[in-house]
Scaffold this motif. Structure first.
Motif, PDB file in Angstrom:
ATOM      1  N   CYS A   1      14.763 -32.137  32.489  1.00  0.00           N
ATOM      2  CA  CYS A   1      13.588 -32.359  31.978  1.00  0.00           C
ATOM      3  C   CYS A   1      12.427 -32.472  32.888  1.00  0.00           C
ATOM      4  CB  CYS A   1      13.789 -33.936  31.443  1.00  0.00           C
ATOM      5  SG  CYS A   1      15.135 -33.840  30.148  1.00  0.00           S
ATOM      6  N   LEU A   2      12.602 -32.110  34.019  1.00  0.00           N
ATOM      7  CA  LEU A   2      11.531 -32.017  35.024  1.00  0.00           C
ATOM      8  C   LEU A   2      10.393 -31.284  34.632  1.00  0.00           C
ATOM      9  CD1 LEU A   2      13.574 -32.168  38.251  1.00  0.00           C
ATOM     10  CD2 LEU A   2      12.764 -34.109  36.947  1.00  0.00           C
ATOM     11  N   PRO A   3       9.248 -31.371  34.884  1.00  0.00           N
ATOM     12  CA  PRO A   3       8.282 -30.500  34.334  1.00  0.00           C
ATOM     13  C   PRO A   3       8.178 -29.182  35.259  1.00  0.00           C
ATOM     14  CG  PRO A   3       7.410 -32.447  34.841  1.00  0.00           C
ATOM     15  CD  PRO A   3       8.606 -32.658  35.142  1.00  0.00           C
ATOM     16  N   ALA A   4       8.790 -29.112  36.469  1.00  0.00           N
ATOM     17  CA  ALA A   4       8.902 -27.862  37.188  1.00  0.00           C
ATOM     18  C   ALA A   4      10.111 -26.955  36.571  1.00  0.00           C
ATOM     19  CB  ALA A   4       9.325 -28.019  38.629  1.00  0.00           C
ATOM     20  N   LEU A   5      11.208 -27.580  36.156  1.00  0.00           N
ATOM     21  CA  LEU A   5      12.232 -26.901  35.747  1.00  0.00           C
ATOM     22  C   LEU A   5      11.806 -26.058  34.274  1.00  0.00           C
ATOM     23  CD1 LEU A   5      15.759 -27.937  36.550  1.00  0.00           C
ATOM     24  CD2 LEU A   5      13.911 -26.786  37.990  1.00  0.00           C
ATOM     25  N   LYS A   6      11.279 -26.819  33.431  1.00  0.00           N
ATOM     26  CA  LYS A   6      10.917 -26.462  32.520  1.00  0.00           C
ATOM     27  C   LYS A   6       9.885 -25.202  32.448  1.00  0.00           C
ATOM     28  CE  LYS A   6       9.437 -30.456  30.113  1.00  0.00           C
ATOM     29  NZ  LYS A   6       8.983 -31.261  29.166  1.00  0.00           N
ATOM     30  N   THR A   7       8.893 -25.321  33.386  1.00  0.00           N
ATOM     31  CA  THR A   7       7.986 -24.320  33.747  1.00  0.00           C
ATOM     32  C   THR A   7       8.579 -22.776  34.053  1.00  0.00           C
ATOM     33  OG1 THR A   7       6.282 -26.090  34.404  1.00  0.00           O
ATOM     34  CG2 THR A   7       5.969 -23.557  35.192  1.00  0.00           C
TER      35      THR A   7
ATOM     36  N   ASN B   1       5.300 -34.315  29.637  1.00  0.00           N
ATOM     37  CA  ASN B   1       5.391 -32.737  29.968  1.00  0.00           C
ATOM     38  C   ASN B   1       4.822 -32.252  31.341  1.00  0.00           C
ATOM     39  OD1 ASN B   1       2.887 -33.226  28.822  1.00  0.00           O
ATOM     40  ND2 ASN B   1       2.672 -31.264  28.260  1.00  0.00           N
ATOM     41  N   LYS B   2       4.118 -32.972  31.897  1.00  0.00           N
ATOM     42  CA  LYS B   2       3.342 -32.575  33.312  1.00  0.00           C
ATOM     43  C   LYS B   2       3.044 -33.844  34.163  1.00  0.00           C
ATOM     44  CE  LYS B   2      -1.546 -32.694  31.468  1.00  0.00           C
ATOM     45  NZ  LYS B   2      -2.620 -32.023  31.452  1.00  0.00           N
TER      46      LYS B   2
END
Length: 363
Positions: free
Chosen positions: A235-241, A306-307
Motif C-alpha cells: 500500500c506504500l505509494p512508492a510500491l504502487k508507483t 495514494n501519494k
C-alpha cells in the motif's frame, strides 16, 4: 527506514511503524503517575527508519533525511534525521510515558549522558534483518546496533553501577522495528534475494534473524522486548508507483509476503516466551492498524492516501525528497504519508494511540 535501492528508489519503510505501546496498566495515566524510574526506567529502539531519530546523519550513505522538508513540523522546524515531517513513534512513546520529550539517537554527537539513563534509539533507516539489506545502502546493520548497545551498557555501568544498570535493562521497554526494507526492497524491488529464495523460505530466514536478535538482547539483560510486524507494504505509494498502480489499490504480492512473515513471527515469539525465563516478548501488530487508516482515512481525520506530501508523492524519499521540489504540499495534516514510504506525524500519532494496549503485556 527507508531503503534506497541500487537504482535510487528507496524502500524502506521500515517503515513503518510504528509504534508502540504504552500504558494501560489501568490507564496510561496510571502508569505515568507511578515513578517512571521504577516502572519503566527507559525506552530503547532498534531497527530501521520508523524509529531512527538521527543515527544516519553522520554516516556515508544516501539514506538520510537531515534536510528540509523533513522535520518541518518538528520542534523548531528542524530536520533532525527523523524520516517524517515531525515526530516518529519513539518520540510519542517516551512522551506518553512521561519519560522525556523526544528519544534521541545514540550516535547524536550532542547526546547528553543523562539521556542514557532514560533511553536512546540505535535504529538506522534502511536496515533490515537480512545483512544484505543494510549493505546495499551502507547503513548501520543490526549487528552493529548490538555493538553500539554493548557500548551503551558499558557507559551505563560507569555512570550508575552494575546493579542499577541491570535494573534498567530488565525493566526498560525495548522495541525492534524491521522487515520492511527486506521484503520491499531486497526481495521485491531489487529482486536480488529472489535468485535464491521464494517467499516462504525468505520469510523463514527473516523470522529466524528476528528471533536470534531477541535472544541476543535477552543475553545482554533485556527482558521486555516488543517486535513489530511488517506493515502493508503493497500500500506504500512508492510500491504502487513501481508496479504501475499509483491510483489503484494495494499491490498484492508484497502484502501477502508481509502477512506470511507476520504469522510466522507471531508464532516464533510465542515460543520465545515459553523458553526465555522471566522474559516478555510481545508481537506488535502494525499491519491491520495501518491498513485501516489507509482504507478508511476519513474515519481518522485524514484524506490523502495514494501519494505522499513530498514532491509528487509517488516516488520521492530520502535525497529525492528535498526542498528544491516545487510540488511538495503546503499542508501535510491530511496526508497519511509524508514521502512515498514514511507516514506523517499525524499518522504515527494515530497508530501509537491504537497500540497502547501492548504495554499492558509487558507489565
Amino acid at each position: 527506514m527507508h531503503l534506497l535501492s541500487m537504482k535510487g528508489v528507496s524502500i524502506s519503510t521500515t517503515f513503518f511503524f510504528i509504534f508502540s505501546a504504552f500504558a494501560v496498566f489501568c490507564t496510561i495515566e496510571a502508569v505515568i503517575n507511578i515513578p517512571v524510574n521504577e516502572t519503566i526506567p527507559a525506552v530503547l529502539m532498534f531497527g530501521d527508519s520508523i524509529v531512527d531519530t538521527g543515527n544516519n546523519n553522520n554516516i556515508k550513505s544516501i539514506v538520510k533525511c537531515n534536510f528540509p522538508p523533513y522535520g518541518r513540523e518538528f520542534k523548531g522546524g528542524i530536520s533532525t534525521g527523523r524520516f517524517s515531517n515531525g515526530k516518529v513513534p519513539s518520540d510519542f512513546l517516551v512522551e506518553e510515558l512521561g519519560i522525556k520529550e523526544f528519544l534521541p539517537a545514540y550516535r547524536d554527537p550532542t547526546l547528553q549522558p543523562k539521556d542514557l539513563l532514560t533511553g536512546v534509539s540505535f535504529a538506522s533507516g534502511g536496515t533490515g534483518y537480512d545483512p544484505l539489506t543494510s549493505e546495499l545502502v551502507s547503513v548501520i546493520p543490526l549487528s552493529e546496533q548490538i555493538q553500539d548497545f554493548k557500548k551503551y551498557i558499558g557507559k551505563l555501568k560507569g555512570m550508575v553501577g552494575e546493579e542499577r544498570t541491570n535494573f534498567i535493562l530488565a525493566k526498560c521497554l525495548t522495541f525492534l522495528v524491521a522487515s520492511s526494507n527486506d521484503i520491499a526492497n531486497t526481495y521485491f524491488l531489487t529482486g536480488i534475494r529472489r535468485l535464491h529464495y521464494d517467499v516462504p523460505s525468505y520469510t523463514d530466514f527473516l523470522v529466524k534473524a528476528a528471533s536470534s536478535f531477541a535472544k541476543e538482547l535477552y543475553g545482554l539483560g533485556v527482558r521486555r522486548i516488543g517486535i513489530f510486524s511488517a506493515p502493508p507494504l503493497g500500500c506504500l505509494p512508492a510500491l504502487k508507483t513501481v508496479n504501475g498502480d499509483s491510483e489503484k489499490g494495494c499491490v498484492d504480492d508484497p502484502n501477502e509476503a508481509a502477512k506470511l512473515f507476520n504469522a510466522k513471527l507471531s508464532a516464533e515469539l510465542d515460543d520465545l516466551n515459553n523458553n526465555l525465563p522471566h522474559a516478555k516478548v510481545v508481537y506488535i501488530d502494525v499491519y491491520d492498524p495501518l491498513l485501516d487508516i489507509i482504507q478508511n482515512p476519513k474515519k481518522h481525520g485524514l484524506e490523502i492516501v495514494n501519494k505522499g506530501c513530498c514532491g509528487t508523492g509517488t516516488i520521492e524519499v530520502s535525497v529525492l525528497c528535498n526542498q528544491l521540489d516545487p510540488h511538495t504540499c503546503a499542508d501535510d495534516s491530511k496526508y497519511v504519508f509524508f514521502d512515498s514510504y514514511h507516514p506523517t506525524e499525524a499518522t504515527y500519532k494515530i497508530l501509537v494511540n491504537q497500540l497502547k494496549k501492548y504495554v499492558n503485556n509487558f507489565l
